[in-house]
Scaffold this motif. Structure first.
Motif, PDB file in Angstrom:
ATOM      1  N   TRP A  22       1.047  -0.950  -0.270  1.00  0.00           N
ATOM      2  CA  TRP A  22      -0.324   0.004  -0.011  1.00  0.00           C
ATOM      3  C   TRP A  22       0.432   1.169   0.144  1.00  0.00           C
ATOM      4  CZ3 TRP A  22       0.972   3.734   3.691  1.00  0.00           C
ATOM      5  CH2 TRP A  22       1.634   3.004   4.915  1.00  0.00           C
ATOM      6  N   ALA A 223     -12.330  -4.506  -9.514  1.00  0.00           N
ATOM      7  CA  ALA A 223     -11.143  -4.920 -10.146  1.00  0.00           C
ATOM      8  C   ALA A 223     -10.701  -6.304  -9.657  1.00  0.00           C
ATOM      9  CB  ALA A 223     -10.280  -4.392  -8.745  1.00  0.00           C
ATOM     10  N   TRP A 224     -11.376  -7.378  -8.941  1.00  0.00           N
ATOM     11  CA  TRP A 224     -11.246  -8.742  -8.521  1.00  0.00           C
ATOM     12  C   TRP A 224     -11.857  -9.290  -9.800  1.00  0.00           C
ATOM     13  CZ3 TRP A 224     -14.126  -8.598  -2.938  1.00  0.00           C
ATOM     14  CH2 TRP A 224     -13.049  -7.701  -2.298  1.00  0.00           C
ATOM     15  N   GLU A 240      -1.266  -6.930  -6.300  1.00  0.00           N
ATOM     16  CA  GLU A 240      -2.034  -6.207  -6.412  1.00  0.00           C
ATOM     17  C   GLU A 240      -1.272  -4.541  -5.076  1.00  0.00           C
ATOM     18  OE1 GLU A 240      -4.164  -7.899  -2.958  1.00  0.00           O
ATOM     19  OE2 GLU A 240      -3.869  -8.029  -5.322  1.00  0.00           O
ATOM     20  N   LEU A 242      -2.018  -1.320  -2.799  1.00  0.00           N
ATOM     21  CA  LEU A 242      -4.149   0.088  -2.430  1.00  0.00           C
ATOM     22  C   LEU A 242      -3.154   1.104  -2.993  1.00  0.00           C
ATOM     23  CD1 LEU A 242      -4.997  -2.496   0.157  1.00  0.00           C
ATOM     24  CD2 LEU A 242      -5.725  -2.160  -2.298  1.00  0.00           C
ATOM     25  N   TYR A 267      -8.076  -0.231  -6.034  1.00  0.00           N
ATOM     26  CA  TYR A 267      -6.822  -2.100  -6.507  1.00  0.00           C
ATOM     27  C   TYR A 267      -5.076  -1.261  -7.771  1.00  0.00           C
ATOM     28  CZ  TYR A 267      -9.642  -3.575  -3.441  1.00  0.00           C
ATOM     29  OH  TYR A 267     -10.144  -4.339  -2.138  1.00  0.00           O
TER      30      TYR A 267
END
Length: 278
Positions: A22, A223-224, A240, A242, A267
């Motif tokens: 992240w 996103a998924w 991914e 964040l 994402y």
């Protein structure tokens, strides 16, 4: 013996820091012209990924250019950029923003429909390479911009009050105007599969997206769903990161009856061009 860094120009410490799952980027104040675009992503975010996935003088492609964030980032990091934008209005703003910084690298703004990106790259006298070193983009988040989700202080309503655009366009070719989710997802995946052919072997693509919540509170896992759809013999989903925004105003969602999350993250999906068949 010291190993040669074939991917980027970063030091070992810079490399490690860049791989944290992240990061925080709070967009800077936008220019008077670019603020009319309802979904601009910040140059600082693009620069982070350009610096990690390319070396200087590389070519970077953005198939959903918007008002030029990727090309500005390319110029700031001494890379060359190619941006394709469906809206002539936004493409003109991108050119205007580039003109302000007097680019020294090759920053190319192309008005066109990325569903035909393979044909665009075959145009004569377009002065771009056949393949690029890196792809980064933030496509439409389905039809999220098409309607306000009800909060009295929503960004949508604030933009309406200021006379700013709340959608990308009214063009039927604009993926942000597609009503059916499966049709939208298929169209988006088709563009990225064409981008696969334009990306050099063993190189990377980053796609910035959010999961979506509609007025009824139902979540669409955009996103998924895209990560799952693209993870195939062509692209490998590498993971991914964040992107967090900690300076956004909190909305009055759900109070005092139900839980509704204030979504302040996106994402950043990382894909690797696979050249080995399963």
């Amino acid at each position: 013996m010291k190993q040669k860094n074939k991917l980027n120009n970063l030091t070992g410490k810079e490399w490690i820091k860049s791989t944290k799952s992240w990061f925080i980027v709070n967009p800077k104040r936008r220019s008077k012209d670019s603020v009319n675009h309802p979904g601009k992503f910040p140059e600082e975010l693009v620069e982070k990924y350009i610096n990690f996935f390319t070396k200087k003088n590389a070519y970077v492609l953005d198939p959903f250019l918007g008002v030029g964030s990727t090309l500005i980032a390319c110029e700031n990091t001494q890379r060359n950029g190619i941006g394709i934008e469906l809206s002539k209005e936004f493409a003109d703003i991108a050119r205007s923003e580039l003109k302000k910084i007097k680019p020294k690298k090759n920053q190319k703004v192309i008005v066109g429909d990325s569903s035909n990106i393979d044909k665009i790259f075959k145009r004569k006298n377009i002065n771009i390479p056949k393949k690029v070193d890196f792809i980064i983009t933030s496509p439409p988040y389905w039809n999220m911009l098409g309607e306000s989700r009800g909060n009295v202080k929503s960004t949508h309503k604030k933009r309406e009050e200021k006379g700013l655009k709340t959608t990308y366009s009214e063009n039927t070719k604009d993926l942000g105007n597609v009503v059916d989710y499966d049709e939208f997802l298929d169209g988006l995946a088709d563009i990225f599969e064409k981008c696969y052919e334009l990306l050099k072997d063993k190189k990377y693509m980053v796609v910035v997206l959010q999961n979506l919540r509609n007025k009824k509170g139902r979540i669409t896992t955009l996103a998924w769903d895209l990560a799952k759809k693209l993870d195939s013999e062509k692209f490998i989903f590498a993971g991914e990161q964040l992107w967090l925004q900690d300076n956004k105003q909190l909305g009055i969602w759900g109070y005092p009856n139900i839980f509704v999350s204030n979504v302040h993250h996106h994402y950043c999906l990382v894909f690797y061009k696979n050249t080995e068949k399963k």
